[in-house]
Design an enzyme around this catalytic site. Structure first.
Site, PDB file in Angstrom:
ATOM      1  N   THR A  18      11.471   1.173   0.219  1.00 20.20           N
ATOM      2  CA  THR A  18      10.266   0.383  -0.024  1.00 20.20           C
ATOM      3  C   THR A  18       9.793   0.531  -1.468  1.00 20.20           C
ATOM      4  OG1 THR A  18       9.616   0.986   2.231  1.00 20.20           O
ATOM      5  CG2 THR A  18       7.972  -0.131   0.913  1.00 20.20           C
ATOM      6  N   SER A 113       5.688   9.623  -4.591  1.00 18.96           N
ATOM      7  CA  SER A 113       4.372   9.193  -4.145  1.00 18.96           C
ATOM      8  C   SER A 113       3.677  10.218  -3.265  1.00 18.96           C
ATOM      9  CB  SER A 113       4.507   7.851  -3.431  1.00 18.96           C
ATOM     10  OG  SER A 113       3.238   7.323  -3.168  1.00 18.96           O
ATOM     11  N   HIS A 114       3.447   9.857  -2.008  1.00 17.18           N
ATOM     12  CA  HIS A 114       2.661  10.687  -1.093  1.00 17.18           C
ATOM     13  C   HIS A 114       3.501  11.769  -0.420  1.00 17.18           C
ATOM     14  CE1 HIS A 114       4.476   7.178   0.614  1.00 17.18           C
ATOM     15  NE2 HIS A 114       4.543   7.804   1.770  1.00 17.18           N
ATOM     16  N   LYS A 126      12.081   5.225  -9.700  1.00 17.22           N
ATOM     17  CA  LYS A 126      12.138   3.770  -9.559  1.00 17.22           C
ATOM     18  C   LYS A 126      12.010   3.103 -10.918  1.00 17.22           C
ATOM     19  CE  LYS A 126       7.316   2.621  -8.568  1.00 17.22           C
ATOM     20  NZ  LYS A 126       6.445   1.734  -7.818  1.00 17.22           N
ATOM     21  N   ASP A 277      -3.281   9.561  -4.192  1.00 21.09           N
ATOM     22  CA  ASP A 277      -2.038  10.203  -3.762  1.00 21.09           C
ATOM     23  C   ASP A 277      -1.264  10.805  -4.935  1.00 21.09           C
ATOM     24  OD1 ASP A 277      -1.188   7.829  -4.918  1.00 21.09           O
ATOM     25  OD2 ASP A 277       0.527   7.631  -3.574  1.00 21.09           O
ATOM     26  N   ASP A 279       1.129   9.898  -6.935  1.00 24.33           N
ATOM     27  CA  ASP A 279       1.347   9.160  -8.177  1.00 24.33           C
ATOM     28  C   ASP A 279       0.175   8.260  -8.557  1.00 24.33           C
ATOM     29  OD1 ASP A 279       1.958   7.556  -5.942  1.00 24.33           O
ATOM     30  OD2 ASP A 279       3.211   6.238  -7.145  1.00 24.33           O
ATOM     31  N   ASP A 281      -1.450   5.745  -7.020  1.00 25.67           N
ATOM     32  CA  ASP A 281      -1.592   4.325  -6.701  1.00 25.67           C
ATOM     33  C   ASP A 281      -2.321   4.066  -5.387  1.00 25.67           C
ATOM     34  OD1 ASP A 281       0.488   5.130  -5.103  1.00 25.67           O
ATOM     35  OD2 ASP A 281       1.943   3.664  -5.851  1.00 25.67           O
ATOM     36  N   ARG A 282      -2.530   5.104  -4.580  1.00 31.66           N
ATOM     37  CA  ARG A 282      -3.255   4.891  -3.319  1.00 31.66           C
ATOM     38  C   ARG A 282      -4.686   5.391  -3.419  1.00 31.66           C
ATOM     39  NH1 ARG A 282       0.592   6.103   1.778  1.00 31.66           N
ATOM     40  NH2 ARG A 282       2.433   5.056   0.953  1.00 31.66           N
ATOM     41  N   THR A 344       5.805  -5.500   3.654  1.00 27.23           N
ATOM     42  CA  THR A 344       5.326  -4.218   3.155  1.00 27.23           C
ATOM     43  C   THR A 344       5.995  -3.857   1.825  1.00 27.23           C
ATOM     44  OG1 THR A 344       4.825  -3.385   5.346  1.00 27.23           O
ATOM     45  CG2 THR A 344       5.336  -1.744   3.670  1.00 27.23           C
ATOM     46  N   GLU A 363      -2.745  -3.320   0.900  1.00 29.63           N
ATOM     47  CA  GLU A 363      -1.952  -2.903   2.047  1.00 29.63           C
ATOM     48  C   GLU A 363      -2.770  -1.963   2.913  1.00 29.63           C
ATOM     49  OE1 GLU A 363       2.546  -2.607   1.349  1.00 29.63           O
ATOM     50  OE2 GLU A 363       1.686  -1.413  -0.259  1.00 29.63           O
ATOM     51  N   GLU A 364      -2.403  -1.892   4.191  1.00 33.98           N
ATOM     52  CA  GLU A 364      -3.112  -1.011   5.115  1.00 33.98           C
ATOM     53  C   GLU A 364      -2.917   0.461   4.778  1.00 33.98           C
ATOM     54  OE1 GLU A 364      -0.883   0.976   6.941  1.00 33.98           O
ATOM     55  OE2 GLU A 364       0.702  -0.205   5.975  1.00 33.98           O
ATOM     56  N   SER A 365      -1.874   0.756   4.002  1.00 35.18           N
ATOM     57  CA  SER A 365      -1.493   2.138   3.727  1.00 35.18           C
ATOM     58  C   SER A 365      -2.251   2.703   2.519  1.00 35.18           C
ATOM     59  CB  SER A 365       0.002   2.195   3.472  1.00 35.18           C
ATOM     60  OG  SER A 365       0.358   1.245   2.468  1.00 35.18           O
ATOM     61  N   LYS A 376      -0.273  -1.065  -7.106  1.00 37.70           N
ATOM     62  CA  LYS A 376      -1.555  -0.732  -6.511  1.00 37.70           C
ATOM     63  C   LYS A 376      -2.172   0.372  -7.353  1.00 37.70           C
ATOM     64  CE  LYS A 376       0.749   2.000  -2.877  1.00 37.70           C
ATOM     65  NZ  LYS A 376       2.163   1.616  -2.961  1.00 37.70           N
ATOM     66  N   ARG A 496       6.535   3.108  12.568  1.00 37.24           N
ATOM     67  CA  ARG A 496       5.122   2.823  12.404  1.00 37.24           C
ATOM     68  C   ARG A 496       4.717   1.719  13.377  1.00 37.24           C
ATOM     69  NH1 ARG A 496       4.453   5.825   7.949  1.00 37.24           N
ATOM     70  NH2 ARG A 496       5.615   5.434   6.044  1.00 37.24           N
TER      71      ARG A 496
HETATM   72  C1  VG1 Z   1       4.821   3.038   2.689  1.00 40.24           C
HETATM   73  C2  VG1 Z   1       3.664   2.122   3.017  1.00 40.24           C
HETATM   74  C3  VG1 Z   1       3.731   0.879   2.143  1.00 40.24           C
HETATM   75  C4  VG1 Z   1       3.747   1.304   0.671  1.00 40.24           C
HETATM   76  C5  VG1 Z   1       4.887   2.272   0.425  1.00 40.24           C
HETATM   77  C6  VG1 Z   1       4.897   2.808  -0.990  1.00 40.24           C
HETATM   78  O1  VG1 Z   1       6.033   2.385   2.956  1.00 40.24           O
HETATM   79  O2  VG1 Z   1       3.673   1.761   4.382  1.00 40.24           O
HETATM   80  O3  VG1 Z   1       2.641   0.057   2.435  1.00 40.24           O
HETATM   81  O4  VG1 Z   1       3.895   0.190  -0.161  1.00 40.24           O
HETATM   82  O5  VG1 Z   1       4.784   3.381   1.313  1.00 40.24           O
HETATM   83  O6  VG1 Z   1       3.735   3.520  -1.247  1.00 40.24           O
HETATM   84  P1  VG1 Z   1       6.874   2.626   4.289  1.00 40.24           P
HETATM   85  O7  VG1 Z   1       8.118   1.827   4.116  1.00 40.24           O
HETATM   86  O8  VG1 Z   1       7.085   4.118   4.396  1.00 40.24           O
HETATM   87  O9  VG1 Z   1       6.005   2.151   5.420  1.00 40.24           O
HETATM   88  V1  VG1 Z   1       3.662   4.710  -2.399  1.00 40.24           V
HETATM   89  O10 VG1 Z   1       2.131   5.164  -2.526  1.00 40.24           O
HETATM   90  O11 VG1 Z   1       5.110   4.779  -2.926  1.00 40.24           O
HETATM   91  O12 VG1 Z   1       3.624   4.474  -3.729  1.00 40.24           O
HETATM   92 CO    CO Z   2       1.892   6.276  -4.251  1.00 37.22          CO
END
Ligand code: VG1
Ligand code: CO
Length: 543
Positions: A18, A113-114, A126, A277, A279, A281-282, A344, A363-365, A376, A496
């Site tokens: 993703t 990320s998270h 990335k 989070d 990095d 972005d959340r 997503t 996004e919901e996340s 984001k 999910r």
């Molecule tokens: C998750 C979230 C998605 C988000 C992605 C990257 O993906 O559901 O909404 O864009 O993380 O977020 P997945 O495929 O695990 O559901 V992050 O903060 O990389 O930067």
């Molecule tokens: Co992130």
């Protein structure tokens, strides 16, 4: 210093998910693993080759080593200039901004990320394209294909550079400018939001806590909230980025940001709480004794955009990812704005943003953002809320409750089943997909199925098609169940399940979410046979 050409062999597992390539640190430490992927970027991404490349990461374990390797490969591949955040640090939205500001050839972001960090935990990489956004699927596919055929990479035999010293340095002939990672981004925020109004809010005694979760946003939040906006020292907690995020899980939700949530629900709760989070972005946003779901947050942001200088009179449209609740759709309809539904992942917003079809998206996340960058942006969302709070001088709870009265409430929850056996997870989704044709018209409890499909997205700008993006089951009353497998996990599969129901009646706006959705949750569990297929009695995380 000489350029060495080193023979290598392809790895079979470098397909970006993703949001880039995410693996255990141990995997990235295998000889040639990182090198192959980086070389594949240089072999395929040849736009604006004379422009700088932006490089930085969230500071997690292996960030510094990876950057030294990337610099050697970049120099050996004829890259002329790199913009690097001091200490190897850049938040993801800050990279996006710098790419755009400098019309760069792109960026390499090092983050998972998270996901947790540390020698036993996760790392990620990335590529962001010259528009500042995460690479679209055709680009990630090209990079992946290159990794499958790679036989050599180029490396400059050069010493490590000092990542902490601001200013220009050289790796061979390549100039590396080590810059303060915060100032440009903070300046951009000042252009979008009414800093005077927010400063006045803090002056009036408004209290907030920002939890940086030992991740990348600490220095950004300190500079913006405490230095530029006058929030009291100590407003930002856990503000120093650590390689292992203090053994934490830098995921801003009620489970992993529990300390913050407990404080906001406790006796000494401040007016506002927020977290970001790994990095940056959340975002998670809380009021005193009140949690704002990310889906509602996007809807409230749109509904109040006229209060924010950078957005006042220039909204063209909005977009949300498919599993995100339909709360924002209602606001868009009222404003007469187009509302797009995308798969997503932030990369799917890029074309819509570039074409100015949308101004805001989410996004919901816990991801919200706008056309100011192509990622984001956690702190941006927090500042948006602060601007709205400063303009309205109401509490978070009052603002959201009033929003529900006007538009109705979309009860919403996400159930995650982490580290599930991959075969079982695939089997579950395949079985659901097979069922979609027979579901419409069926009654499931008190719900009647309106439509069921595996979401397929046709990009309205470039006509590209992305299919198998998640099973959607829509009911006649507007409720929905969505199932999809995560594309960011590094252990087994993560299932999910997203459940949503619309409630227009204000007398029913104060129910507990899990109770309000109880029947639909039961329907979702039994329809997919979650217990039978995964052996799990309950989700790992409920949001
Ligand atoms: C998750 C979230 C998605 C988000 C992605 C990257 O993906 O559901 O909404 O864009 O993380 O977020 P997945 O495929 O695990 O559901 V992050 O903060 O990389 O930067
Ligand atoms: Co992130």
């Amino acid at each position: 210093m000489t350029v060495e050409t080193i023979a290598t062999q392809p790895f079979q597992d470098q397909k970006p998910g993703t949001s880039g390539l995410r693996k255990k640190v141990k995997v990235f430490q295998r000889p040639h693993y990182l090198e192959n992927f980086v070389q594949a970027i240089f072999d395929t991404q040849r736009d604006r080759e004379d422009s700088p490349l932006v490089v930085g990461g969230d500071g997690r374990y292996y960030n510094r080593q990876a950057i030294q390797t990337i610099l050697r490969i970049a120099a050996a591949n004829g890259c002329t200039r790199v913009l690097l955040g001091q200490g190897g640090i850049f938040s993801t939205p800050a990279v996006s901004h710098l790419i755009r500001k400098h019309e760069a050839r792109g960026g390499i972001i090092l983050s998972a990320s998270h996901n947790p960090g540390g020698p036993e935990e996760d790392f990620g990489i990335k590529f962001n394209t010259p528009n500042g956004g995460p690479a679209p699927e055709k680009v990630t596919e090209a990079i992946y294909t290159a990794t499958l055929h790679i036989s050599r990479y180029h490396l400059l035999d050069s010493p490590d550079i000092d990542l902490d010293k601001l200013g220009a340095t050289f790796v061979g002939d390549m100039r590396v400018d080590i810059v303060d990672p915060v100032s440009d981004y903070a300046d951009l925020m000042e252009q979008l939001f009414d800093f005077d109004q927010i400063r006045a809010l803090f002056k009036s005694g408004f209290r907030m806590r920002f939890d940086a979760m030992h991740a990348v946003t600490g220095p950004y939040a300190r500079e913006i909230l405490e230095n530029r906006l006058g929030a009291p020292a100590g407003t930002v907690v856990n503000g120093i980025p650590l390689e292992d995020f203090g053994h934490g899980h830098p995921d801003p939700n009620l489970v992993y940001a529990k300390e913050l949530a407990d404080y906001l629900f406790g006796p000494d709760a401040p007016d506002f709480g927020a977290a970001s989070d790994g990095d940056g972005d959340r975002n998670m946003v809380l009021g005193r004794h009140f949690f704002v779901t990310p889906s509602d947050s996007l809807a409230v942001i749109l509904a109040n955009a006229k209060l924010v200088p950078g957005y006042r009179s220039r909204l063209t449209g909005v977009a949300r990812s498919m599993p995100t609740s339909q709360a924002v759709d209602r606001v868009a309809a009222k404003f007469g704005l187009p509302c797009y539904e995308t798969p997503t992942g932030w990369k799917f917003f890029g074309n819509l943003l570039d074409a100015d079809r949308i101004t805001l998206c989410g996004e919901e996340s816990f991801g919200t953002g706008s056309d100011h960058v192509r990622e984001k942006d956690g702190l941006w969302a927090v500042l948006f809320w602060l601007n709205v709070l400063a303009a309205r001088r109401q509490s978070v709870a009052e603002i959201v409750r009033e929003h529900w009265r006007l538009y109705g409430r979309n009860y919403y929850t996400r159930h995650d089943y982490e580290a599930v056996d991959s075969k079982a997870a695939d089997g579950l989704v395949n079985a659901l997909r097979a069922k979609t044709t027979e579901l419409p018209g069926q009654r499931l409890g008190s719900y009647t199925v309106d439509y069921a499909d595996d979401f397929r997205y046709l990009d309205p700008i470039d006509d590209s098609v992305s299919d198998k993006q998640g099973i959607r089951i829509g009911f006649k009353d507007g409720s929905r169940i969505v199932y999809r497998l995560s594309g960011t996990g590094t252990e087994g599969a993560t299932l999910r399940v997203y459940i949503e129901a619309y409630e227009p009646d204000p007398a029913r706006h104060d129910l507990d979410t899990q109770q309000a959705l109880a029947e639909l949750i039961g329907v979702a569990n039994s329809l997919a046979g979650i217990r039978e297929r995964t052996g799990r009695d309950a989700p790992t995380v409920i949001t």
